[in-house]
Scaffold this motif. Sequence first.
Motif, short mmCIF file in Angstrom:
data_model
loop_
_atom_site.label_atom_id
_atom_site.label_comp_id
_atom_site.label_asym_id
_atom_site.label_seq_id
_atom_site.Cartn_x
_atom_site.Cartn_y
_atom_site.Cartn_z
N ALA A 364 0.83 -1.21 0.00
CA ALA A 364 0.00 0.00 0.00
C ALA A 364 0.86 1.25 0.00
O ALA A 364 0.56 2.25 -0.68
N GLY A 365 1.97 1.22 0.73
CA GLY A 365 2.87 2.37 0.74
C GLY A 365 3.51 2.60 -0.61
O GLY A 365 3.66 3.75 -1.05
N GLU A 367 2.19 1.72 -3.54
CA GLU A 367 1.14 2.22 -4.44
C GLU A 367 0.86 3.68 -4.20
O GLU A 367 0.67 4.46 -5.15
N THR A 368 0.86 4.10 -2.93
CA THR A 368 0.63 5.52 -2.62
C THR A 368 1.77 6.38 -3.18
O THR A 368 1.54 7.47 -3.74
N ILE A 371 1.37 6.70 -6.93
CA ILE A 371 0.30 7.63 -7.31
C ILE A 371 0.75 9.08 -7.17
O ILE A 371 0.47 9.94 -8.02
N ARG A 372 1.52 9.36 -6.10
CA ARG A 372 2.00 10.72 -5.88
C ARG A 372 3.00 11.12 -6.96
O ARG A 372 3.02 12.28 -7.38
#
Length: 374
Positions: A364-365, A367-368, A371-372
């Motif tokens: 999840a980290g 993927e975040t 995205i950023r």
Amino acid sequence: MLRFTTLDRYTMRQLFLALIATTGGLSALIWLTQSLRFVSLVVGRGLSLRVFLELTSLMVPSFVAVVLPITTFVVTLFVYHRLSGDRELTVMQAAGQSPFALARPGLICATVAMIVTFILNLWIVPASYHEFKQYEFQIRNKMAAFMLQDGVFTKVSDALTVYVRERGHDGSLKGIMIEDDRVANSRATIFAESGTMLVVNDQPRVVLYDGSRQEIDHRTGRLTMLLFDRNTIDLTSSKNQENRSRDASEMSLSELLHPDLTQINIRDRGKLAVEGWRRITTPFTAFSFAMIALVAILRGAFSRHGNITRPLGAIMSVVGLLALNLMLQNLAGRNMALIPLILIESAAPAFICAVLLFGPEIRAGRETAAIRQA
């Protein structure tokens, strides 16, 4: 620098207090059951309570090293399961605590247990066990001779029994009878009017005056009697028992992994290597067992009615790993090519549990972050 939050300190306090109490209690219970084996040795030879406590206390480090990985698992599972049952973990999650943040106190506790087990296995246990075996050897073969009591048949060794009618404060003896079976097929009974205790090169000896030595020839059945005015008797065991062989548990790690082949039987080389690798790999089991407990509690959905399935599954997993470890040690003792499996079995569960517990958070980290960047 690692900073602990209030929640970290709260959870760690419960973990470490429970770990100390559980490990101490279980070690004391094992000490009590194992020390009963030495009651007859100490009482039968007229030794004091102080000697009994000194002898048996030398076994305590080995007990702690054995139970610490298991108690680490039990304490981690119990504390986190109680936090989950009291909804405290739910509150922590609602406050934004990640799986790693929730598991951090358990990971610290497991790391401390692993380091302590390393210290015990590699230094303290071999030294204490060596002292224990040396002390036991002295009691069985030397010390009891100094503890002769009036009117008591003292079994100095398995082949030597001494009776003294009277013993003076200056070491003088009156009315002595000695049953000496140290020479095969030559049982001797010695009587003396008086005697004196001497210590020569740390070996107890008794000088007998005005006595007789009686022996029965087992081939002819004839009694042979020798009268003497003065005779000296060595109260230690036979000479072939003066130097005992060392057990693998009291050898250093270098001696186990690189033994002197001229001093050991070639068939025992595998057993020595397994003992050395057991000392190295056992600390990793403390961390692996704690990780299994953390996965059982922290991974999965919360249940209002409690969930016994995951803790029970964790317990069965640890029992299975313990059984597998014993089986691998027995097989590796006969086939040294299997020794790497002991290390894999000890460390792999921790890696697998880390992937299961922290993998989703890491993904999840990532993927975040992707995205950023996009």
